[in-house]
Design an enzyme around this catalytic site. Structure first.
Site, PDB file in Angstrom:
ATOM      1  N   LEU A 127     -12.627   0.696  -3.407  1.00 43.08           N
ATOM      2  CA  LEU A 127     -12.527  -0.526  -4.210  1.00 43.08           C
ATOM      3  C   LEU A 127     -12.444  -0.165  -5.699  1.00 43.08           C
ATOM      4  CD1 LEU A 127     -15.111  -2.742  -2.271  1.00 43.08           C
ATOM      5  CD2 LEU A 127     -12.618  -2.724  -2.029  1.00 43.08           C
TER       6      LEU A 127
ATOM      7  N   SER B 107     -13.911   4.365  -9.540  1.00 43.47           N
ATOM      8  CA  SER B 107     -13.563   5.309 -10.613  1.00 43.47           C
ATOM      9  C   SER B 107     -12.643   4.660 -11.652  1.00 43.47           C
ATOM     10  CB  SER B 107     -12.951   6.594 -10.049  1.00 43.47           C
ATOM     11  OG  SER B 107     -11.991   6.303  -9.089  1.00 43.47           O
TER      12      SER B 107
ATOM     13  N   GLY C 111     -16.804   5.429  -3.098  1.00 49.27           N
ATOM     14  CA  GLY C 111     -16.036   5.948  -1.975  1.00 49.27           C
ATOM     15  C   GLY C 111     -15.561   4.863  -1.019  1.00 49.27           C
ATOM     16  N   ALA C 112     -15.678   3.602  -1.417  1.00 50.95           N
ATOM     17  CA  ALA C 112     -15.280   2.511  -0.513  1.00 50.95           C
ATOM     18  C   ALA C 112     -13.816   2.134  -0.702  1.00 50.95           C
ATOM     19  CB  ALA C 112     -16.160   1.293  -0.742  1.00 50.95           C
TER      20      ALA C 112
ATOM     21  N   GLU D 136       0.834  -1.206   0.000  1.00 50.51           N
ATOM     22  CA  GLU D 136       0.000   0.000   0.000  1.00 50.51           C
ATOM     23  C   GLU D 136       0.866   1.253   0.000  1.00 50.51           C
ATOM     24  OE1 GLU D 136      -3.116  -0.157  -1.159  1.00 50.51           O
ATOM     25  OE2 GLU D 136      -3.572  -1.520   0.491  1.00 50.51           O
TER      26      GLU D 136
ATOM     27  N   SER E 137     -26.527   6.591 -15.736  1.00 49.06           N
ATOM     28  CA  SER E 137     -26.124   5.549 -14.791  1.00 49.06           C
ATOM     29  C   SER E 137     -27.360   5.011 -14.096  1.00 49.06           C
ATOM     30  CB  SER E 137     -25.162   6.134 -13.760  1.00 49.06           C
ATOM     31  OG  SER E 137     -25.048   5.248 -12.670  1.00 49.06           O
TER      32      SER E 137
ATOM     33  N   ASP F 169       2.842   2.159  -5.002  1.00 50.75           N
ATOM     34  CA  ASP F 169       2.807   2.250  -6.478  1.00 50.75           C
ATOM     35  C   ASP F 169       3.441   3.532  -6.995  1.00 50.75           C
ATOM     36  OD1 ASP F 169       0.564   3.797  -5.708  1.00 50.75           O
ATOM     37  OD2 ASP F 169      -0.799   2.912  -7.193  1.00 50.75           O
TER      38      ASP F 169
ATOM     39  N   ASP G  91      -4.623   0.804  -9.378  1.00 50.22           N
ATOM     40  CA  ASP G  91      -6.058   0.530  -9.515  1.00 50.22           C
ATOM     41  C   ASP G  91      -6.412   0.225 -10.973  1.00 50.22           C
ATOM     42  OD1 ASP G  91      -5.884   1.283  -6.918  1.00 50.22           O
ATOM     43  OD2 ASP G  91      -7.001   3.153  -7.138  1.00 50.22           O
TER      44      ASP G  91
HETATM   45  C1  GLA Z   1      -5.318   4.617  -4.115  1.00 59.70           C
HETATM   46  C2  GLA Z   1      -4.574   5.027  -5.378  1.00 59.70           C
HETATM   47  C3  GLA Z   1      -3.557   3.952  -5.762  1.00 59.70           C
HETATM   48  C4  GLA Z   1      -2.651   3.607  -4.581  1.00 59.70           C
HETATM   49  C5  GLA Z   1      -3.468   3.338  -3.328  1.00 59.70           C
HETATM   50  C6  GLA Z   1      -2.611   3.166  -2.103  1.00 59.70           C
HETATM   51  O1  GLA Z   1      -6.082   3.478  -4.352  1.00 59.70           O
HETATM   52  O2  GLA Z   1      -5.494   5.224  -6.446  1.00 59.70           O
HETATM   53  O3  GLA Z   1      -2.825   4.396  -6.874  1.00 59.70           O
HETATM   54  O4  GLA Z   1      -1.711   4.623  -4.367  1.00 59.70           O
HETATM   55  O5  GLA Z   1      -4.389   4.385  -3.074  1.00 59.70           O
HETATM   56  O6  GLA Z   1      -1.851   1.997  -2.195  1.00 59.70           O
END
Ligand code: GLA
Length: 394
Positions: A129, A132, A126-127, A36, A70, A39, A176
């Site tokens: 996951l 977007s 906003g969770a 975490e 939507s 990236d 993501d």
């Molecule tokens: C968000 C960002 C990712 C990453 C995470 C943390 O999800 O969109 O690029 O930096 O936070 O690991």
């Protein structure tokens, strides 16, 4: 799994016409297993695609308008001209498909005509996951497919990230979009975010399940301390250049190199941020190793260490995530529990023995509610495929 006939009906009632010409695409959400805030530091991440995400029904129009709707916001259909696309706060979620069309234009791919697009999102907003990224990637994949262009999913991830960075203004890393574009059923993705070298690693969780806990505390990425953390990592790199003149990203250092030269970082907070990053990257490597050996208990301990570091060194957890993780770790049969995603709210992920899942959901839900006043949601997580055109089962 969305019900395609119902979605088709909704599409026709919004946009008219008949069933012919409607194509359906899907992109998942993602969960990060470990790695975490690594990236954007050029380090490793280990995410997986979920089995739920965003469905897009799409059909060309004769004019130069995008008509964006939507199922999640039934009252609202936005008409946007292809010419002169700009970010507007009021445009809310429609900024994500707009950002992708803008990005294609930046890459010399001008759409010859508009599209009717109906999105159906199953990822709670906003969770954390990646709702977007899922919208961006499904839009890019669908448009490139319909325009007869290359749909290389690594490129789609890069372009979607760039769209979010430059058009939406969120300086996220690539994780993501990459996971949403390149996920594979029952596999996690070991991704080096500097080189984009990646490997699909079978995720074999034996008698255990991954359980996502949604704190239902919304996570504001744009307004949050996310960009501040990025800046602190850059400050660490700049101090460390005294020993490594070529250094551009913290992820280029091994833990051993970092240990030796940490003293060059002037500010103590910056030091903590950098230590989290290099240790977390090291944890990703060790996680893949222990998982290959089938040692789930060791992976669980690494998940715990990741959370503790995000709480104490990187300081991105907050009361809700900490309360949920603390409650999770008290349940017998839990091997590890951590926050996942950017932090400041959003979700946790826990590795739970399958016989303990029911008890986990009940006990963590109760304790979390008592600690925060909020009601949590839980999803037992299966790992799904990345973006694709849907095969209809009518
Ligand atoms: C968000 C960002 C990712 C990453 C995470 C943390 O999800 O969109 O690029 O930096 O936070 O690991």
């Amino acid at each position: 799994m969305p019900h395609y006939p119902t979605l088709r009906e909704q599409f026709i009632s919004r946009f008219g016409g008949d069933e012919s010409g409607i194509r359906i695409f899907e992109a998942p959400g993602r969960v990060n297993l470990i790695g975490e805030h690594t990236d954007y530091n050029g380090g490793a991440v280990f995410p997986a695609a979920l089995t739920f995400g965003t469905t897009l029904l799409i059909r060309p129009r004769a004019d130069r308008q995008l008509s964006l709707a939507s199922t999640n916001f039934p009252a609202d259909t936005r008409l946007v001209s292809l010419d002169g696309l700009t970010f507007t706060g009021d445009d809310d979620w429609t900024n994500y498909p707009k950002s992708v069309v803008w990005e294609l234009g930046q890459r010399g791919i001008e759409l010859p005509h508009g599209y009717d697009m109906l999105f159906h999102g199953e990822i709670p907003n906003g969770a954390g996951l990646s709702s977007s990224a899922s919208i961006e990637v499904v839009t890019a994949y669908a448009l490139l497919t319909l325009e007869g262009r290359n749909t290389d999913t690594v490129e789609i991830a890069r372009w979607s990230q760039h769209a979010e960075n430059e058009f939406v203004g969120v300086k996220c890393g690539i994780m993501d979009q990459f996971a949403v574009a390149n996920g594979r059923k029952d596999h996690a993705i070991l991704l080096d975010c500097d080189t984009l070298k990646h490997e699909l690693v079978p995720f074999e969780s034996g008698d255990c399940k991954l359980v996502i806990g949604n704190t239902n505390k919304r996570r504001g990425l744009v307004d949050s301390a996310y960009n501040e953390r990025r800046a602190q990592c850059e400050a660490a790199v700049s101090d460390l250049r005294a020993a490594f003149p070529e250094l551009t990203l913290l992820g280029q250092l091994t833990l051993g190199q970092y240990d030796e030269f940490e003293h060059l970082i002037a500010d103590d907070t910056v030091k903590n941020r950098a230590r989290h990053v290099v240790e977390e990257i090291d944890r990703v490597g060790r996680s893949v190793e222990v998982l290959r050996q089938g040692d789930l208990a060791a992976f669980g301990r690494l998940m715990n260490a990741s959370h503790d570091s995000l709480r104490d060194l990187y300081e991105v957890t907050g009361a809700e995530l900490d309360a949920m993780v603390a409650a999770a770790r008290e349940v017998p049969g839990v091997l590890g529990s951590r926050m996942t995603g950017a932090g400041f709210g959003g979700c946790t992920i826990s590795l739970v023995h399958q016989d303990a899942v029911e008890r986990f959901i009940a006990e963590v839900g109760d304790k979390y509610k008592a600690a925060t006043g909020l009601t949590a949601d839980f999803y037992v997580c299966d790992i799904g495929d990345g973006v694709h055109e849907a095969k209809e089962e009518i």
